[in-house]
Design an enzyme around this catalytic site. Structure first.
Site, PDB file in Angstrom:
ATOM      1  N   GLY A  22       0.830  -1.193   0.000  1.00 39.77           N
ATOM      2  CA  GLY A  22       0.000   0.000   0.000  1.00 39.77           C
ATOM      3  C   GLY A  22       0.869   1.248   0.000  1.00 39.77           C
ATOM      4  O   GLY A  22       2.057   1.192   0.345  1.00 39.77           O
ATOM      5  N   CYS A  23       0.279   2.374  -0.378  1.00 39.87           N
ATOM      6  CA  CYS A  23       1.076   3.606  -0.474  1.00 39.87           C
ATOM      7  C   CYS A  23       1.529   4.099   0.902  1.00 39.87           C
ATOM      8  O   CYS A  23       2.725   4.379   1.101  1.00 39.87           O
ATOM      9  CB  CYS A  23       0.281   4.692  -1.204  1.00 39.87           C
ATOM     10  N   TYR A  24       0.614   4.197   1.864  1.00 37.03           N
ATOM     11  CA  TYR A  24       1.000   4.629   3.205  1.00 37.03           C
ATOM     12  C   TYR A  24       1.999   3.655   3.856  1.00 37.03           C
ATOM     13  O   TYR A  24       3.014   4.085   4.412  1.00 37.03           O
ATOM     14  CB  TYR A  24      -0.232   4.763   4.099  1.00 37.03           C
TER      15      TYR A  24
END
Length: 359
Positions: free
Chosen positions: A156-158
């Site tokens: 995921g990006c975070y």
């Protein structure tokens, strides 16, 4: 029959010429075979190519001479049998779907198919031990694991930002296992998909919005597992009125860390971990270092959209040794290193291609 010296000499010359032509022909044939081999394209199927991540993946692949992007004809896109055929015919499949749809697509891969590399961009398999986590820079052996894997869960990006900061510090013994830390992060609105993009671009959205106040965001399990910190962080995600980019920040008190740790120690640890990385870059130490390198807008602001449309991630160590505090920030494109760029990087690694091609 006796041959004159001149005739013998002529025969020798002809023999040498024939031998040389044979060598040239052999070299040409061998070279042509290698050229044909090198020119063969890998077949890639993007399942969910109309979504935000899928479109970005396609954009990164469509201009490549070594990749053929497979596409189901419009009239057959709802035909499950055709979709299954494409999933099993591809050398690599990138799933850009919601979690349940990704699970269904993965189930369509034939048990006998040990050739197709499946890369999932959803959260469906990110903490599944039978899938390989697609952050090549995670550890010294992660890239090798990806090279051997046929099932890759794209980060995921975070979590990409959070894990890039915390994992090297935990592995080095600087950040103790079990430390209860906070992660503050802001992302461009493209991270919310087409629905949120439409709201923001129609002018009907707030300029800034925090969310995840139930403290049960789906990224937390991934953050906890791959940071090796073994403690769920308090995660405070936010969305701003810009399309792409993000900054993920982890504040640290020195009292939590290994005794006598300084900002320079944090910076050196990250620099050593990411030394030689094509995509993860550790920036000059501290606020003054960032200013000197012109990395802060107006010598003050860490702009989140600077790396839009790239697969680069920058790490910043801001510190105040006198106060015993540091804030470590990761800046990246939420759709690049945080999604589609990472998927292409993982595909390249798993197929034995140059990791940086198309990025």
């Amino acid at each position: 029959m006796k041959l004159s010296l001149s005739c013998l000499l002529a025969l020798c010359i002809d023999a040498f010429a024939f031998f040389d032509r044979t060598k040239v022909w052999h070299r040409h044939t061998h070279s042509s075979s290698l050229t044909t081999l090198k020119m063969s394209k890998v077949k890639v199927f993007i399942d969910g190519s109309a979504g935000t991540t899928g479109l970005q993946v396609r954009q990164r692949l469509e201009s490549r001479s070594d990749v053929e992007v497979m596409e189901i004809p419009q009239t057959q896109r709802k035909d499950a049998a055709v979709r299954k055929e494409y999933l099993n015919a591809a050398d690599a499949v990138i799933l850009c779907l919601p979690d349940d749809a990704s699970r269904e697509a993965a189930s369509f891969i034939e048990p006998s198919n040990n050739r197709t590399v499946l890369i999932d961009a959803s959260t469906a398999f990110r903490v599944d031990d039978s899938w390989t986590y697609g952050f090549p820079e995670l550890s010294s052996d992660q890239r090798e694991k990806l090279q051997k894997s046929k099932r890759i869960s794209n980060p995921g990006c975070y979590p990409t930002g959070f894990i890039s900061i915390t994992r090297p510090l935990v592995d080095a013994g600087i950040l103790p296992v079990g430390t209860p830390i906070t992660v503050n992060a802001i992302s461009g609105y493209s991270g919310g998909g087409k629905g949120l993009i439409e709201i923001y671009e129609s002018g009907g959205a707030e300029p800034w919005g925090g969310y995840g106040y139930g403290l049960s965001h789906k990224h937390i399990a991934e953050m906890c597992k791959y940071s090796n910190i073994d403690c769920a962080p308090i995660f405070q995600p936010q969305v701003g009125s810009f399309a792409q980019g993000m900054v993920v920040s982890v504040p640290l008190h020195y009292s939590w860390l290994k005794k006598e740790t300084t900002g320079a120690d944090l910076h050196n640890t990250l620099s050593k971990h990411y030394q030689g990385s094509s995509f993860v870059k550790v920036m000059p130490l501290g606020e003054n270092g960032a200013k000197d390198a012109n990395l802060l807008e107006r010598d003050a602001f860490l702009r989140p959209d600077t790396l839009a449309d790239t697969n680069i991630m920058q790490l910043f160590v801001f510190h105040n040794d006198s106060a015993g505090q540091a804030v470590i920030c990761a800046r990246l494109d939420n759709l690049g290193k945080g999604a589609s760029g990472a998927a292409v990087q993982n595909m390249n690694i798993a197929l034995g291609l140059d990791e940086t091609v198309g990025l």
